[in-house]
Scaffold this motif. Structure first.
Motif, PDB file in Angstrom:
ATOM      1  N   UNK A   1       0.838  -1.187   0.000  1.00  0.00           N
ATOM      2  CA  UNK A   1       0.000   0.000   0.000  1.00  0.00           C
ATOM      3  C   UNK A   1       0.880   1.246   0.000  1.00  0.00           C
ATOM      4  N   UNK A   2       0.385   2.353  -0.550  1.00  0.00           N
ATOM      5  CA  UNK A   2       1.208   3.565  -0.577  1.00  0.00           C
ATOM      6  C   UNK A   2       1.429   4.118   0.818  1.00  0.00           C
ATOM      7  N   UNK A   3       2.567   4.778   1.029  1.00  0.00           N
ATOM      8  CA  UNK A   3       2.879   5.382   2.314  1.00  0.00           C
ATOM      9  C   UNK A   3       1.962   6.561   2.601  1.00  0.00           C
ATOM     10  N   UNK A   4       1.640   6.740   3.886  1.00  0.00           N
ATOM     11  CA  UNK A   4       0.806   7.858   4.315  1.00  0.00           C
ATOM     12  C   UNK A   4       1.667   8.913   4.981  1.00  0.00           C
ATOM     13  N   UNK A   5       1.428  10.173   4.627  1.00  0.00           N
ATOM     14  CA  UNK A   5       2.125  11.249   5.321  1.00  0.00           C
ATOM     15  C   UNK A   5       1.439  11.489   6.671  1.00  0.00           C
TER      16      UNK A   5
ATOM     17  N   UNK B   1     -20.709  -1.056  10.294  1.00  0.00           N
ATOM     18  CA  UNK B   1     -19.776  -0.299  11.127  1.00  0.00           C
ATOM     19  C   UNK B   1     -18.533  -1.123  11.460  1.00  0.00           C
ATOM     20  N   UNK B   2     -18.708  -2.423  11.709  1.00  0.00           N
ATOM     21  CA  UNK B   2     -17.546  -3.274  11.990  1.00  0.00           C
ATOM     22  C   UNK B   2     -16.627  -3.373  10.770  1.00  0.00           C
ATOM     23  N   UNK B   3     -17.196  -3.482   9.565  1.00  0.00           N
ATOM     24  CA  UNK B   3     -16.372  -3.546   8.361  1.00  0.00           C
ATOM     25  C   UNK B   3     -15.596  -2.242   8.142  1.00  0.00           C
ATOM     26  N   UNK B   4     -16.222  -1.107   8.423  1.00  0.00           N
ATOM     27  CA  UNK B   4     -15.516   0.162   8.281  1.00  0.00           C
ATOM     28  C   UNK B   4     -14.359   0.255   9.269  1.00  0.00           C
ATOM     29  N   UNK B   5     -14.539  -0.290  10.448  1.00  0.00           N
ATOM     30  CA  UNK B   5     -13.430  -0.332  11.416  1.00  0.00           C
ATOM     31  C   UNK B   5     -12.290  -1.182  10.876  1.00  0.00           C
ATOM     32  N   UNK B   6     -12.621  -2.327  10.292  1.00  0.00           N
ATOM     33  CA  UNK B   6     -11.585  -3.199   9.734  1.00  0.00           C
ATOM     34  C   UNK B   6     -10.845  -2.516   8.582  1.00  0.00           C
ATOM     35  N   UNK B   7     -11.555  -1.781   7.714  1.00  0.00           N
ATOM     36  CA  UNK B   7     -10.906  -1.073   6.610  1.00  0.00           C
ATOM     37  C   UNK B   7      -9.930  -0.025   7.130  1.00  0.00           C
ATOM     38  N   UNK B   8     -10.361   0.763   8.092  1.00  0.00           N
ATOM     39  CA  UNK B   8      -9.472   1.799   8.632  1.00  0.00           C
ATOM     40  C   UNK B   8      -8.277   1.182   9.336  1.00  0.00           C
ATOM     41  N   UNK B   9      -8.513   0.100  10.075  1.00  0.00           N
ATOM     42  CA  UNK B   9      -7.408  -0.556  10.780  1.00  0.00           C
ATOM     43  C   UNK B   9      -6.422  -1.172   9.786  1.00  0.00           C
TER      44      UNK B   9
ATOM     45  N   UNK C   1      -5.729  -0.101   6.732  1.00  0.00           N
ATOM     46  CA  UNK C   1      -4.930   0.954   6.114  1.00  0.00           C
ATOM     47  C   UNK C   1      -3.803   1.392   7.026  1.00  0.00           C
ATOM     48  N   UNK C   2      -4.105   1.538   8.304  1.00  0.00           N
ATOM     49  CA  UNK C   2      -3.047   1.919   9.248  1.00  0.00           C
ATOM     50  C   UNK C   2      -2.057   0.788   9.460  1.00  0.00           C
ATOM     51  N   UNK C   3      -2.534  -0.457   9.465  1.00  0.00           N
ATOM     52  CA  UNK C   3      -1.630  -1.594   9.679  1.00  0.00           C
ATOM     53  C   UNK C   3      -0.674  -1.753   8.512  1.00  0.00           C
TER      54      UNK C   3
END
Length: 409
Positions: free
Chosen positions: A92-96, A176-184, A186-188
């Protein structure tokens, strides 16, 4: 004066007159001459050419991803279907810092939505229990005749509506649980680039294998190191070095005489001359600027190599091609340096032949000419000798004498 004296003076005068006449008489012009020979005659178009693979294959990346290092090198043999490269899913691309904080905020919002969905699910459970209790109470009273049947039907419909509200609350909680998994996730993915991968994580990234479309050899490795590639990125080139052809760029006027099937000699490639044949003259010409700055119309001519030497030329080798446009056996030939245009007759050629010590202008008929010889069809006998490189002093009827040429050392 006595008779003897007069005779002596007359004789002396005659000798002097003869000496003066000999001294003032024109001398024969020394010339170089050559005879008529019999042998092979040919005309050819000579041009530079270049070898290339008849069938070249470029292997490209069918998918975007992370290319693993290619171990193959130029000249390595490959079989049809053999793995030549491997692709992994790209990171995945790096996040600033700003994007990372925004993603953390999205994760917090998603968790809040989960809490709100849990509360809505609890409310729907309470409403469903209440609706079921009202339905059970109305059913008991309706059985004793204390309430109207319409009241029982209304309570039954209210129970069904409460059940649907609970099902909707469950679905909203799953969203809502799936949105939590998507955000997690991306950060992971961003944090995993800064920390070593756990044991066995590399094996979990499945490789996509790129295979060779043909059997042959690797001619070029275009991307040897590990790198991220996009779809269609060329990786390496394959081909069979045993199937070479020569491409030459001929002038369009010359190409008209070099049709398919014309024999060719391939020279100056680093070995003995090779036999070839013209396979194709491309239908479209192109403009090329010569070394002198002149625009030329040229066309590509493809030549097949008919013989394979023990050490064949490589790919993109420079060669010289001689496209043989005319070849005859056992014809009479004279040096082309003896020819000159015949004045007053368009397209006619003439020579100076040596006959009885004098130069005689003779018109000749030629079957062809090349850089060295001319094919003589008519105009001279087999024993004739002609003057080569005739100078301005050579005229029809002047006395000539062949110059002796020292033999080569």
């Amino acid at each position: 004066m006595s008779t003897r004296t007069r005779l002596a003076l007359g004789a002396a005068a005659a000798v002097l007159a003869a000496a003066l006449a000999w001294a003032l008489a024109p001398r024969p012009i020394e010339v170089e001459a050559a005879g008529i020979t019999v042998g092979q005659f040919e005309t050819a178009i000579e041009e530079d050419g270049k070898t290339r693979l008849r069938d070249a294959y470029t292997v490209s990346a069918p998918l975007a991803g992370l290319l693993r290092r290619i171990s193959l090198r130029e000249g390595d043999p490959v079989a049809s279907g053999q793995p030549v490269a491997a692709l992994q899913p790209a990171y995945a691309p790096l996040l600033d810092e700003r994007s990372r904080r925004e993603q953390q905020a999205r994760l917090g919002a998603a968790r809040a939505q989960v809490r709100a969905a849990d509360a809505a699910l609890e409310r729907s459970d309470i409403a469903l229990r209440r609706a079921r209790q009202d339905e059970a109470r109305s059913a008991g009273l309706a059985a004793g005749g204390f309430v109207a049947p319409s009241r029982l039907e209304a309570d039954q419909l209210a129970t069904q509506a409460a059940q649907r509200e609970r099902d909707s609350a469950v679905a909203q909680r799953q969203i809502a649980l799936h949105e939590v998994e998507q955000s997690r996730a991306a950060l992971a993915a961003t944090s995993s680039l800064a920390t070593p991968a756990p044991s066995g994580a590399a094996a979990a990234r499945a490789d996509f294998i790129v295979r060779a479309p043909i059997g042959g050899r690797v001619t070029r490795v275009l991307q040897a190191s590990e790198m991220a590639v996009s779809t269609g990125t060329p990786l390496l080139e394959l081909g069979d070095p045993g199937r070479l052809e020569v491409v030459a760029e001929l002038l369009t006027a010359d190409a008209m005489a070099a049709g398919p099937g014309t024999p060719v000699r391939i020279e100056r490639w680093g070995g003995p001359p090779l036999k070839g044949v013209v396979r194709l003259v491309e239908p479209a010409a192109f403009t090329k600027i010569s070394a002198l700055g002149v625009e030329e119309q040229r066309v590509r001519v493809l030549i097949d190599i008919l013989e394979r030497p023990p050490a064949p030329p490589g790919i993109a080798y420079r060669v010289t091609v001689r496209v043989v446009t005319l070849s005859r056996e056992r014809v009479r030939k004279i040096p082309v340096s003896a020819l000159f245009p015949l004045a007053g007759v368009d397209g006619a050629s003439a020579v100076y032949a040596i006959e009885n010590g004098r130069a005689r202008l003779r018109r000749v008929r030629l079957g062809g000419r090349n850089d060295l010889d001319a094919w003589l069809e008519d105009g001279l006998g087999d024993a004739a000798r002609v003057i080569v490189y005739p100078g301005a002093s050579v005229r029809d009827g002047v006395r000539v004498r062949e110059r002796s040429v020292a033999p080569p050392p």
